[in-house]
Design an enzyme around this catalytic site. Structure first.
Site: not given
Ligand code: NAD
Length: 363
Positions: A140, A191, A223, A247, A251
């Protein structure tokens, strides 16, 4: 003695914050905490008053405060103004200004509300996960970034995922400390099979782990973590991950609980100073109607007492009072099941204050 800055913000912010402040005042008196507080504006309310979402008086006040309690910002009234001074920019600015790099997002499902989740009650009942998300680095913020035009005339978008060792080390420390206060289990999500930046992440988190032999550390690819969160979420205690994965996973974990109106959050700096706020936004669709759920903001007060002010007893008292009102069947509209009677924002806040008084009287 601690000084708190309160930023009610926009939309439902002032309504839910009024209830959170009533709860804070109640524990302040009962536990003789000596907390003082003052209110300032942020977001749309600040644009109305000063023309800017994060004006100077607010900046000055939050920089010297011990902690900040925020409602929510934003709303359609300010959606047409220039992007760089929109209410949400105030939020990004305050996080950057205070160096809040660690975002703590608990996903707790009160057993009384197991029916509110879209997952089967036996999968989620009693769920209690803490996600520690790195908030100021990663893709980000990484440079270079942008959209460029290639020689063949095609446009190409690009971003850079970047983490330095020191950034990984400081967020890992926060996560190990949290795990130590809880069940002692930490999962680091990466990852590393594809991305070098997360290969380094995994390596550095493991190094930090040597200082915390009492915490059991495991690693999982993102994943698989996303899948496990809906398959068997109770296997998790604390999860630490970077900005992008955090992020998304936070959620996902929030939605396991069925109601965003119940979820608090904290963002901490290197010294444990924090900004505490509910996970939800300013809900303009229900603002001013006395129907918003104030519990996420009230539970944010409990997090503030625990993580910044180190007042565990007062934090627990608030969480227990929330459990008591749920036990009694009090529900705002967002957490009510079909046909169940509902109470408004004020009545819910007052019920939590009353439960706190009953606890004190029972001692
Ligand atoms: P939202 O979280 O405000 O609302 C989503 C839905 O959840 C709405 O139907 C709302 O009524 C409901 N809801 C939210 N909080 C609730 C509560 N406490 N009790 C009962 N119901 C509740 O998200 P949105 O609609 O995408 O955004 C609305 C505004 O909030 C936008 O301007 C957005 O930019 C802003 N926003 C601010 C923050 C923040 O301040 N941290 C976070 C997210 C969105």
């Amino acid at each position: 003695m601690a000084h708190i800055v309160i930023l009610p913000g926009d939309g439902i912010g002032p309504e839910i914050m009024a209830q959170a402040v009533a709860v804070l005042d109640e524990v302040n008196t009962r536990f003789a905490l000596g907390i003082t507080h003052e209110q300032h504006v942020l977001g749309g309310a600040a644009i109305d008053a000063y023309g800017l979402p994060y004006p100077e008086p607010t900046q000055k006040a939050v920089r010297t405060a011990d902690a900040v309690l925020l409602g929510a910002v934003g709303g359609p009234r300010w959606d047409h103004i220039e992007r760089s001074i929109r209410p949400e920019r105030g939020l990004l600015a305050i996080r950057a200004d205070l160096g809040l790099f660690a975002n703590l997002r608990p996903a707790i499902l009160y057993p009384q509300l197991a029916g509110a989740s879209t997952l089967k009650p036996e999968v989620v009942s009693g769920l209690d996960i803490l996600i520690v998300r790195e908030l100021t680095g990663g893709i980000y913020f990484g440079q270079p970034r942008g959209v460029r035009t290639l020689e063949n005339g095609e446009r190409q978008g690009y971003n850079t995922d970047v983490y330095s060792e020191s950034e990984i080390r400081r967020i890992a420390r926060v996560a190990f400390e949290m795990a130590r206060l809880r069940q002692g289990r930490l999962l680091s999500v990466d990852k590393a099979n594809v991305l070098e930046v997360t290969e380094l992440w995994k390596e550095v988190v493991s190094e930090v782990g040597r200082d915390y032999p009492e915490v059991s550390l495991t690693h999982m690819y993102v994943d698989n973590a996303a899948m496990q969160l809906v398959r068997a979420p109770r296997q998790f205690d604390v999860i630490v991950t970077g900005n992008l994965f955090g992020d998304i996973l936070s959620d996902e974990a929030a939605m396991l609980t069925g109601s965003i109106g119940m979820l608090p959050s904290a963002s901490l700096d290197e010294r444990g100073k924090g900004l505490y706020e509910p996970c939800h936004g300013s809900a303009p669709d229900i603002a001013g109607k006395d129907v918003a759920n104030p519990l996420a903001t009230i539970l944010s007060v409990a997090m503030m007492l625990r993580y910044t002010l180190r007042q565990e007893q007062a934090a627990r008292a608030i969480e227990q009072a929330v459990g008591q009102v749920l036990d009694r069947g009090l529900r705002t509209a967002d957490i009510a099941e079909a046909g169940q009677a509902t109470v408004g924002t004020r009545a819910m806040g007052q019920a939590v204050v009353a439960a706190l008084r009953e606890q004190a009287a029972a001692l």
